[in-house]
Design an enzyme around this catalytic site. Structure first.
Site: not given
Length: 495
Positions: A253-254
């Site tokens: 994820s980010k």
RNA sequence: GGCCCCUUCGUCUAGUCUGGCCUAGGACACCAGGUUUUCAUCCUGGCGACAGGGGUUCAAAUCCCCUAGGGGUCACCA
């Protein structure tokens, strides 16, 4: 009975292209190509709030940049259009009506408040959070009457008893007990359908034969399989790809850093390297060959060979692979790929890039072993564009130069001066300089270290005489003269 | 917590279906050496794994069972 292979990706246009989406696209595409099937791009804009046409554009543009091409999609049409879910809303309503009439779906009048309370209670008692199916017991006629009277309702799928088997191409057979499947919502109170509903309607309508997607969707699969059955439609085969993981071993994820394709494009990763690396996330050619073309990937790809365990994203290996591809490019291609980065760094403008194309190509070719990404070039060659009396010296370069001192450099400058008038002949100068050093019985480093510092201000780099040729005679002489002064001046200051 | 999935070097993986060729192969990273005017590239070598425990078998990384650990998912998001 086999049917024509038709696969799809169904991204929601709510942001940038996640690497996971890029890999899913790649695997779907490869599978379609390998099996002579069709690859479809369908835009999943069910979430009207967050969907944007910019994002849709970015998806189309980004995947095209990678070289992944779909046979049908919103930008090029096809026999099963439209390819934007929002444009298929009528068929979804139709399906919902049919399901309701057939008793496979029912109206739920429960308020969001009651649902929230229900959930909280279940969680407090450590029970599985699921709808208690209260409205499923309602008399259909009564429910219809309440709906007609204007009472808001959502449409839920009535999960039948029994069990649901998913024969996953990657994982084998996975069995779910239907009592564990929630009576999930197909159509919201506001009349908009949900993802799990439309994705099945559209896959059925588009005659999708295989659904290849990330493992996070595995638990949705029984709901979808049941819906295909209710729709009297033949379900596709499923293949759930292992997740791409971050350093924390959780879904990429980010938080884990750069996860969008655009990040890597901006950093100057060659497309071939991106495709190759993505292919290696959950798949291997033969266990030996790491670098292979997209063509070879497509020829060898089989869903059955996809591994089951999640793959931690290895940024180091990705960068190494980028270097492999970068170094394999022809000087002309490499120069072309590096040019935008050099321009963005303010080194050369477009006109200069054109006028000095040959020169730029030579410089790029000379630096290629030292960079892995296109974006790394500007820093490496910035010294070529510095003012001759203001070349930045790296600490290590200066230390090396100072260790040898400028005496020999001063002597060399006098020897060099008359030899640079007619341009720089690198090979001849290299030979002559070596002989000159040998005459003096000195080690190469005694001259080369101060000289390298004078010319480039760097401790390492390409062949010195290539650098001289790129710089031109005048600049070389000025830089050496400045360096002699600089080396002497600081020594004074140290006293 | 329920359900589901997963488990070979630090990481990506080959080998697992069809037990023996596995004293477990390759790659990245790391370490050492070589080449080079330097850095890098390149070459050579090294380090390093079958989660644990039972069982089946002449033989198990490969088959079976259990345990442990990790992950995914539990929305009127997608």
């Amino acid at each position: 009975m086999p049917r024509p292979v038709r696969v799809r990706i169904a991204p929601s246009p709510t942001g940038t292209i996640h690497l996971g989406l890029a890999r899913t696209a790649l695997f779907n595409w490869a599978f379609a190509r390998r099996s002579g099937g069709r690859f479809v791009l369908r835009i999943e804009d069910t979430d009207r709030e967050r969907s944007t046409s910019e994002s849709e554009q970015e998806i189309i543009e980004g995947l095209s940049w990678l070289g992944i091409e779909w046979d049908e999609g919103p930008d090029r049409g096809g026999p099963f259009g439209p390819y934007r879910q929002s444009e298929r809303i009528e068929s979804h309503r139709e399906a919902a009506r049919t399901l309701l009439e057939a008793g496979r779906a029912y109206r739920c009048f429960c308020t969001p408040k009651r649902l929230a309370e229900l959930r909280e209670g279940q969680q407090a008692r450590k029970e599985t959070a699921a709808y208690d199916r209260r409205c499923r017991a309602l008399d259909p006629a009564e429910a219809a009457a309440r709906a007609d009277a204007g009472e808001p309702f959502a449409l839920r799928f009535a999960v039948p008893p029994g069990e649901t088997r998913v024969d996953d191409l990657v994982r084998g057979e996975v069995v779910f007990q239907n009592v564990d499947i929630d009576d999930w919502i197909m159509v919201r109170g506001d009349g908009n359908p949900t993802y799990n509903f439309v994705v099945v309607c559209d896959d059925a309508a588009m005659e999708i034969s295989h659904v290849v997607r990330g493992e996070e969707h595995l638990v949705n699969t029984p709901k979808q399989v049941q819906l295909f059955a209710a729709l009297d439609s033949r379900p596709p085969r499923f293949a759930h790809l292992p997740l791409m993981l971050g350093g924390d071993r959780k879904k990429l994820s980010k938080r884990a850093g750069d996860v969008s394709l655009e990040d890597y494009r901006a950093k100057g990763y060659p497309t071939g390297a991106i495709l190759n690396f993505l292919a290696l996330q959950g798949w291997a050619l033969d266990g030996e060959t790491e670098v292979f073309s997209t063509r070879r990937f497509v020829e060898a790809f089989r869903l059955e060979d996809v591994s089951k365990g999640g793959a931690v994203f290895d940024a180091d290996k990705f960068r190494w692979l980028a270097g492999e591809y970068l170094r394999a490019e022809s000087p002309a291609d490499l120069a072309g790929h590096c040019a935008p980065f050099a321009a963005a760094a303010g080194l050369l403008d477009e006109r200069q890039l054109t006028e000095r194309a040959e020169w730029f190509e030579a410089v790029v070719a000379g630096e290629r072993e030292r960079i892995s990404l296109y974006s790394e070039l500007p820093d490496r060659i910035a010294y070529l564009f510095a003012a001759d009396d203001a070349v930045a010296w790296e600490a290590k370069a200066e230390k090396n130069a100072r260790k040898q001192g400028g005496a020999l450099l001063a002597e060399y400058l006098e020897w060099l001066r008359p030899r640079l008038t007619g341009g720089v002949d690198a090979p001849a100068l290299r030979e002559a300089t070596r002989a000159w050093i040998a005459e003096r019985g000195a080690a190469f480093g005694v001259l080369f270290q101060p000289l390298r510092c004078a010319l480039a201000g760097k401790a390492g780099g390409p062949d010195l005489f290539d650098i001289m040729a790129w710089l031109g005679g005048e600049a070389c002489l000025r830089r050496i003269a400045v360096a002699i002064e600089r080396l002497a001046a600081v020594r004074e200051g140290e006293r």
